[in-house]
Motif scaffolding. Structure first.
Motif, PDB file in Angstrom:
ATOM      1  N   ALA A 365      36.326  45.778  37.271  1.00 23.50           N
ATOM      2  CA  ALA A 365      37.580  45.585  38.028  1.00 23.50           C
ATOM      3  C   ALA A 365      37.260  46.434  39.236  1.00 23.50           C
ATOM      4  CB  ALA A 365      39.014  46.139  37.444  1.00 23.50           C
ATOM      5  N   PHE A 366      36.852  47.790  38.968  1.00 21.38           N
ATOM      6  CA  PHE A 366      36.464  48.672  40.340  1.00 21.38           C
ATOM      7  C   PHE A 366      35.226  48.065  40.906  1.00 21.38           C
ATOM      8  CE2 PHE A 366      39.249  51.519  37.765  1.00 21.38           C
ATOM      9  CZ  PHE A 366      39.972  52.055  38.997  1.00 21.38           C
ATOM     10  N   VAL A 367      34.310  47.552  40.293  1.00 25.72           N
ATOM     11  CA  VAL A 367      33.106  47.163  41.016  1.00 25.72           C
ATOM     12  C   VAL A 367      33.853  45.732  41.904  1.00 25.72           C
ATOM     13  CG1 VAL A 367      31.137  45.760  40.947  1.00 25.72           C
ATOM     14  CG2 VAL A 367      31.565  47.589  39.271  1.00 25.72           C
ATOM     15  N   GLN A 368      34.639  45.130  41.654  1.00 22.74           N
ATOM     16  CA  GLN A 368      35.100  43.865  42.349  1.00 22.74           C
ATOM     17  C   GLN A 368      35.741  44.339  43.322  1.00 22.74           C
ATOM     18  OE1 GLN A 368      36.959  40.439  40.717  1.00 22.74           O
ATOM     19  NE2 GLN A 368      35.214  39.547  39.818  1.00 22.74           N
ATOM     20  N   ALA A 369      36.688  45.343  43.197  1.00 19.04           N
ATOM     21  CA  ALA A 369      37.548  45.871  44.231  1.00 19.04           C
ATOM     22  C   ALA A 369      36.795  46.704  45.360  1.00 19.04           C
ATOM     23  CB  ALA A 369      38.289  46.918  43.657  1.00 19.04           C
ATOM     24  N   VAL A 370      35.465  47.144  45.028  1.00 18.63           N
ATOM     25  CA  VAL A 370      34.764  47.851  45.916  1.00 18.63           C
ATOM     26  C   VAL A 370      33.775  46.800  46.779  1.00 18.63           C
ATOM     27  CG1 VAL A 370      32.966  49.635  46.343  1.00 18.63           C
ATOM     28  CG2 VAL A 370      34.998  50.157  44.921  1.00 18.63           C
ATOM     29  N   VAL A 371      33.243  46.012  45.940  1.00 14.56           N
ATOM     30  CA  VAL A 371      31.782  45.295  46.525  1.00 14.56           C
ATOM     31  C   VAL A 371      32.621  44.172  47.217  1.00 14.56           C
ATOM     32  CG1 VAL A 371      30.113  43.824  45.851  1.00 14.56           C
ATOM     33  CG2 VAL A 371      30.312  46.203  44.714  1.00 14.56           C
ATOM     34  N   ARG A 372      33.213  43.407  46.283  1.00 12.11           N
ATOM     35  CA  ARG A 372      33.993  42.130  46.828  1.00 12.11           C
ATOM     36  C   ARG A 372      35.455  42.261  47.422  1.00 12.11           C
ATOM     37  NH1 ARG A 372      32.774  38.018  41.612  1.00 12.11           N
ATOM     38  NH2 ARG A 372      30.529  38.461  41.372  1.00 12.11           N
ATOM     39  N   ARG A 373      35.856  43.389  47.597  1.00 13.77           N
ATOM     40  CA  ARG A 373      37.089  43.424  48.102  1.00 13.77           C
ATOM     41  C   ARG A 373      38.234  42.738  47.398  1.00 13.77           C
ATOM     42  NH1 ARG A 373      37.879  47.784  51.272  1.00 13.77           N
ATOM     43  NH2 ARG A 373      38.711  46.674  52.974  1.00 13.77           N
ATOM     44  N   ASN A 374      38.180  42.453  46.153  1.00 15.14           N
ATOM     45  CA  ASN A 374      39.055  42.034  45.331  1.00 15.14           C
ATOM     46  C   ASN A 374      39.677  42.787  44.255  1.00 15.14           C
ATOM     47  OD1 ASN A 374      40.583  40.038  43.474  1.00 15.14           O
ATOM     48  ND2 ASN A 374      39.012  38.465  43.678  1.00 15.14           N
ATOM     49  N   ALA A 375      40.928  43.146  44.537  1.00 12.41           N
ATOM     50  CA  ALA A 375      41.784  44.341  43.910  1.00 12.41           C
ATOM     51  C   ALA A 375      42.482  43.552  42.743  1.00 12.41           C
ATOM     52  CB  ALA A 375      42.369  45.155  44.467  1.00 12.41           C
ATOM     53  N   ARG A 376      42.485  42.309  42.481  1.00 15.19           N
ATOM     54  CA  ARG A 376      43.376  41.892  41.419  1.00 15.19           C
ATOM     55  C   ARG A 376      43.542  42.628  40.130  1.00 15.19           C
ATOM     56  NH1 ARG A 376      44.943  35.502  42.945  1.00 15.19           N
ATOM     57  NH2 ARG A 376      45.243  35.984  45.158  1.00 15.19           N
ATOM     58  N   ALA A 377      42.125  42.698  39.446  1.00 18.06           N
ATOM     59  CA  ALA A 377      41.966  43.207  38.305  1.00 18.06           C
ATOM     60  C   ALA A 377      42.419  44.629  38.145  1.00 18.06           C
ATOM     61  CB  ALA A 377      40.680  42.836  37.672  1.00 18.06           C
ATOM     62  N   LEU A 378      42.842  45.219  39.331  1.00 20.56           N
ATOM     63  CA  LEU A 378      43.199  46.452  39.100  1.00 20.56           C
ATOM     64  C   LEU A 378      44.584  46.761  38.787  1.00 20.56           C
ATOM     65  CD1 LEU A 378      41.545  48.161  42.549  1.00 20.56           C
ATOM     66  CD2 LEU A 378      40.733  48.493  40.015  1.00 20.56           C
ATOM     67  N   LEU A 379      45.321  45.628  38.805  1.00 20.12           N
ATOM     68  CA  LEU A 379      46.875  45.535  38.612  1.00 20.12           C
ATOM     69  C   LEU A 379      46.955  45.933  36.986  1.00 20.12           C
ATOM     70  CD1 LEU A 379      49.994  43.372  39.650  1.00 20.12           C
ATOM     71  CD2 LEU A 379      49.501  43.979  37.174  1.00 20.12           C
ATOM     72  N   PRO A 380      46.388  45.126  36.131  1.00 20.90           N
ATOM     73  CA  PRO A 380      46.325  45.521  34.550  1.00 20.90           C
ATOM     74  C   PRO A 380      45.776  47.084  34.551  1.00 20.90           C
ATOM     75  CG  PRO A 380      44.787  43.718  34.976  1.00 20.90           C
ATOM     76  CD  PRO A 380      45.568  43.807  36.163  1.00 20.90           C
ATOM     77  N   THR A 381      44.489  47.223  35.371  1.00 19.66           N
ATOM     78  CA  THR A 381      43.950  48.597  35.049  1.00 19.66           C
ATOM     79  C   THR A 381      44.909  49.655  35.077  1.00 19.66           C
ATOM     80  OG1 THR A 381      41.845  47.312  35.618  1.00 19.66           O
ATOM     81  CG2 THR A 381      42.032  50.006  35.834  1.00 19.66           C
TER      82      THR A 381
END
Length: 449
Positions: A365-381
Motif C-alpha cells: 500500500a505504501f509502495v503504491q502510494a509513493v511510486v504510483r501515487r495511488n493511496a486507496r490501500a492506505l484507507l484500510p491501512t
C-alpha cells in the motif's frame, strides 16, 4: 448460451454474494440455537443496564460504575429489544446475526468502492470465513452492533466521495455518531478518513475546494448532532464534561501501572490510583480523571517501561489467537469443518495468515502510494493501524481488535488481487507472507496469546 454467459458476467457476482450471505446467516443461526451460556462479566453488566433502562427508565445503576461508565449505544439496543419484544438472549443473538451478515455486505461495498468488484467479493468471502465474526453474533457484547454501524459509516463515506453528495457525507456522520455512542474509539476515525482523502486526491488542505470542505463540515456536524444529547445529559448529571463514557481512565490504568504486564490483572486493585479513585463520594467523571492522571504520572515517570509495554502489546494484538469469550461460548461448535479440533486449528491458521498477508499488503500500500501515487490501500491501512495502535496503549483483550479485522480482510483481498494481477508481486508477497506468519506464530508462543 451466449446470452447465459452475458447474464452471468453481468449478474453472476450478485449470485455469489447472495450465496455467501445466505450461507453466513445459516452458520450463525445454526450456532446460536445451541447456546446455553448465562451472560457473565461485561455481558451481564450490559444486560442489567438494559433491563434497568426498560423497567425504570434510567441509565443509573446504583453501583460504583455508574451511568456514564459505558457508552449508551449497546445498552439502548438491548433495551429496545427487551422492551419491544422480549427479554430473551437468543432473540438478541438472532438480530445480531442479521446485523453481522449485513456487515459482511458492507465489507464488500467498501472493497468494491476502493478498488473493484473482484476485490470486494474476495474480502466478503474471507470475512465470511473469519470465525469470530460468526461467534460474536451469539455473545451479549457490543462488537457486532459496533461493526455494523462503523462499517456502513465508512462505506457511506466512500459513496459520498464517489458522488460528491453532501447527503451521503451527512448520513456517514450520523452513522459515525452512532458508532461512537456504541464504542467511543470510533471518534477519531473520521479525521483519519479526511487525511486519507486528501492523500488520495493529491491536494494540500488549503487547496481543496470550498464545496469539498462544506461536505466535511456536514459530516462532522451530523456526527456532533447525534452525540451532543448524550454529552449534554452527562454534563447535567456529572457536573463535568463527559463526551461519551468514563471507561478510558480505568483501561489506561490497567495497562499502565507498577504491576502492568500487558493484560488485565487483579493487582490493579492494589494501585494507588484505583484506591484513590474508588473512595466513596466521587462521580464517574472524577474517578475517571483520577485514574487517567495516575496512569499518566506512571507513564511520565517510566517512559522506557511504557514504550516496552506498548511495543509488546502491539505485537500481542497482531499475534493474539486465544479468546476467553471463544472458550466460554464454544466457537468450535460453529459448523465450518468436520470436528472441533479442525475448526480450532483452522481458525488459528486463518487468523495468523490473514494478519500476515495484511501486513505484507501494508508494505504494498505504501509502495503504491509513493511510486504510483495511488493511496486507496492506505484507507484500510490507516483504519486497522489506528485501532491496533490505540489499543496497544491500554491492555490486551482479543475481542478489542475485532473492529480492525474487517480492514485486515480488505488488505488481504487487495494483496491477493495484486498477486493475481502481477507475477512480480506474487514472487515477493507469497514468501513474505509465509515468513511473517511464522513470526506471528513465534509471538503467539512467546506471549502465550
Amino acid at each position: 448460451m451466449k446470452q447465459f454467459r452475458e447474464w452471468m458476467q453481468r449478474y453472476g457476482h450478485w449470485l455469489l454474494i447472495a450465496a455467501v450471505l445466505v450461507f453466513s446467516l445459516w452458520l450463525r443461526y445454526d450456532y446460536i440455537v445451541d447456546i446455553e451460556v448465562k451472560p457473565v462479566s461485561d455481558m451481564e453488566d450490559y444486560d442489567q443496564r438494559a433491563l434497568r433502562l426498560v423497567n425504570e427508565g434510567t441509565f443509573q445503576t446504583g453501583e460504583l460504575h455508574g451511568s456514564t461508565y459505558r457508552p449508551p449505544g449497546y445498552v439502548v439496543f438491548l433495551a429496545a429489544i427487551y422492551g419491544l419484544i422480549d427479554h430473551k438472549y437468543r432473540l438478541v443473538y438472532a438480530i445480531q446475526s442479521v446485523l453481522s451478515v449485513a456487515s459482511l455486505y458492507a465489507i464488500y461495498w467498501i472493497g468494491q468502492q476502493l478498488w473493484n468488484r473482484r476485490v470486494g467479493v474476495t474480502a466478503l468471502v474471507l470475512s465470511a470465513l473469519y470465525v469470530p465474526f460468526i461467534g460474536y453474533s451469539g455473545v451479549l457484547l457490543s462488537e457486532t452492533l459496533f461493526n455494523f454501524l462503523f462499517l456502513f459509516a465508512v462505506a457511506v463515506f466512500l459513496r459520498g466521495v464517489q458522488t460528491e453528495s453532501g447527503w451521503w457525507y451527512a448520513a456517514s456522520g450520523v452513522l459515525f455518531g452512532l458508532s461512537t455512542l456504541t464504542r467511543s474509539i470510533a471518534l477519531v476515525v473520521p479525521p483519519i478518513l479526511v487525511v486519507w482523502l486528501l492523500l488520495e486526491k493529491k491536494v494540500w488542505p488549503w487547496k481543496y475546494g470550498k464545496e469539498a470542505w462544506i461536505r466535511f463540515v456536514l459530516l462532522f456536524a451530523a456526527m456532533a448532532v447525534v452525540i451532543a444529547p448524550w454529552t449534554i445529559r452527562n454534563y447535567v448529571e456529572q457536573k463535568s464534561f463527559v463526551l461519551v463514557d468514563t471507561i478510558s481512565g480505568l483501561n489506561l490504568l490497567i495497562g499502565n501501572n507498577e504491576y502492568a504486564d500487558g493484560f488485565y490483572r487483579d493487582t490493579l486493585f492494589s494501585t494507588k490510583g484505583f484506591k484513590r479513585a474508588f473512595r466513596e463520594g466521587k462521580t464517574d467523571a472524577v474517578r475517571d480523571q483520577i485514574m487517567k492522571d495516575e496512569a499518566k504520572k506512571w507513564i511520565v515517570a517510566h517512559p522506557e517501561r511504557f514504550a516496552e509495554l506498548t511495543w509488546d502489546r502491539f505485537q500481542m494484538y497482531l499475534a493474539a489467537q486465544k479468546d476467553w469469550v471463544d472458550d466460554l461460548y464454544k466457537f468450535e461448535n460453529i459448523e465450518l469443518l468436520e470436528d472441533d479440533k479442525q475448526e480450532a486449528a483452522f481458525s488459528e491458521w486463518f487468523q495468523r495468515y490473514a494478519t500476515a498477508l495484511a501486513l505484507v499488503a501494508v508494505v504494498a500500500a505504501f509502495v503504491q502510494a509513493v511510486v504510483r501515487r495511488n493511496a486507496r490501500a492506505l484507507l484500510p491501512t490507516f483504519v486497522a493501524g489506528y485501532f491496533i495502535a490505540a489499543l496497544s496503549v491500554f491492555y490486551v483483550q482479543m475481542r478489542y481488535k475485532f473492529p480492525a479485522m474487517p480492514f485486515v480482510m480488505l488488505l488481504c483481498a487487495f494483496a491477493l488481487w495484486q498477486m493475481r494481477s502481477n507475477w512480480k508481486a506474487l514472487v515477493w508477497m507469497a514468501p513474505a507472507t509465509y515468513a511473517v506468519a511464522q513470526w506471528l506464530l513465534d509471538l503467539a508462543v512467546k506471549y502465550d496469546v
